[in-house]
Design an enzyme around this catalytic site. Sequence first.
Site, PDB file in Angstrom:
ATOM      1  N   ASP A 248       0.859  -1.176   0.000  1.00  0.00           N
ATOM      2  CA  ASP A 248       0.000   0.000   0.000  1.00  0.00           C
ATOM      3  C   ASP A 248       0.909   1.244   0.000  1.00  0.00           C
ATOM      4  O   ASP A 248       2.076   1.166   0.373  1.00  0.00           O
ATOM      5  CB  ASP A 248      -0.862  -0.057   1.271  1.00  0.00           C
ATOM      6  CG  ASP A 248      -1.675   1.187   1.486  1.00  0.00           C
ATOM      7  OD1 ASP A 248      -2.351   1.631   0.535  1.00  0.00           O
ATOM      8  OD2 ASP A 248      -1.644   1.728   2.618  1.00  0.00           O
TER       9      ASP A 248
ATOM     10  N   ASP B 115      -0.473   4.995   0.835  1.00  0.00           N
ATOM     11  CA  ASP B 115      -0.860   5.998   1.830  1.00  0.00           C
ATOM     12  C   ASP B 115      -0.851   5.435   3.244  1.00  0.00           C
ATOM     13  O   ASP B 115      -1.449   4.386   3.512  1.00  0.00           O
ATOM     14  CB  ASP B 115      -2.269   6.521   1.515  1.00  0.00           C
ATOM     15  CG  ASP B 115      -2.270   7.408   0.295  1.00  0.00           C
ATOM     16  OD1 ASP B 115      -1.949   8.589   0.437  1.00  0.00           O
ATOM     17  OD2 ASP B 115      -2.576   6.899  -0.812  1.00  0.00           O
TER      18      ASP B 115
HETATM   19 MG   LIG Z   1      -3.118   3.019   3.425  1.00  0.00          MG
END
Ligand SMILES: [Mg+2]
Length: 229
Positions: free
Chosen positions: A9, A11
């Site tokens: 991922d 963010d």
């Molecule tokens: Mg995230």
Amino acid sequence: MTYSTLLFDLDHTLLDSVESERLAFEAALAAAGIARPFDYFSVYSRINRALWAAVERQEIVPDDVRVTRFEQLVDQTDLDADPVALADELVAGLGAYGQLYPGSRDVLDSLKGTVALAMVTNGIGEVQRARIERLDLEGYFGAIAISGELGTSKPGTDIFDFVFEALGFPSKGGTLMIGDSLASDIQGGNNFGIATCWYNPDGQPAGSGVRFTHEIGSLREVLDLTVVR
Ligand SMILES: [Mg+2]
């Protein structure tokens, strides 16, 4: 188990998205002539979180978030500004501001060339592409899947199908999804049938009943789960 394919991922996992969002929000409202941008930030954050949760439920797509968050902010506060102009400024700022967490790049440098890496991110294509370019991240990843470009988001499985095809169909058993969100990263990995690693730097309680394979408080712990060492 050691993993030879890692899906990251972006963010709140590799990137300090809190800082990015604060700076971008301040710049967007300042550009619209708003004197005290942070008077509106908590309402904005609540609206934004709710809209991204709707993306995770597949009710809307990432590009819907772009303007809707400011339409709702203008509706719910005394803010007097054009939602479309605010949205454009925010997208520019989200791409322009914010750094990787300290240590993120070291982990990627350690992993590069020893395991296959991909980025799987729920986000607006224009924002994530600007960040990837500014932070020089593209070279680390054999595949980059951005939900806003693909029209499909974690925790759905289509975004993982895209990544697996782009990586040349690695073994599912040797693949690990790493991210901070139980609802998108961990549930997405579970839905796709791969192992998951919950990045939980603040030691939040898991609650909710979403199962994960590993939990880490520091990204460096990923190195212990791979064939690197
Ligand atoms: Mg995230």
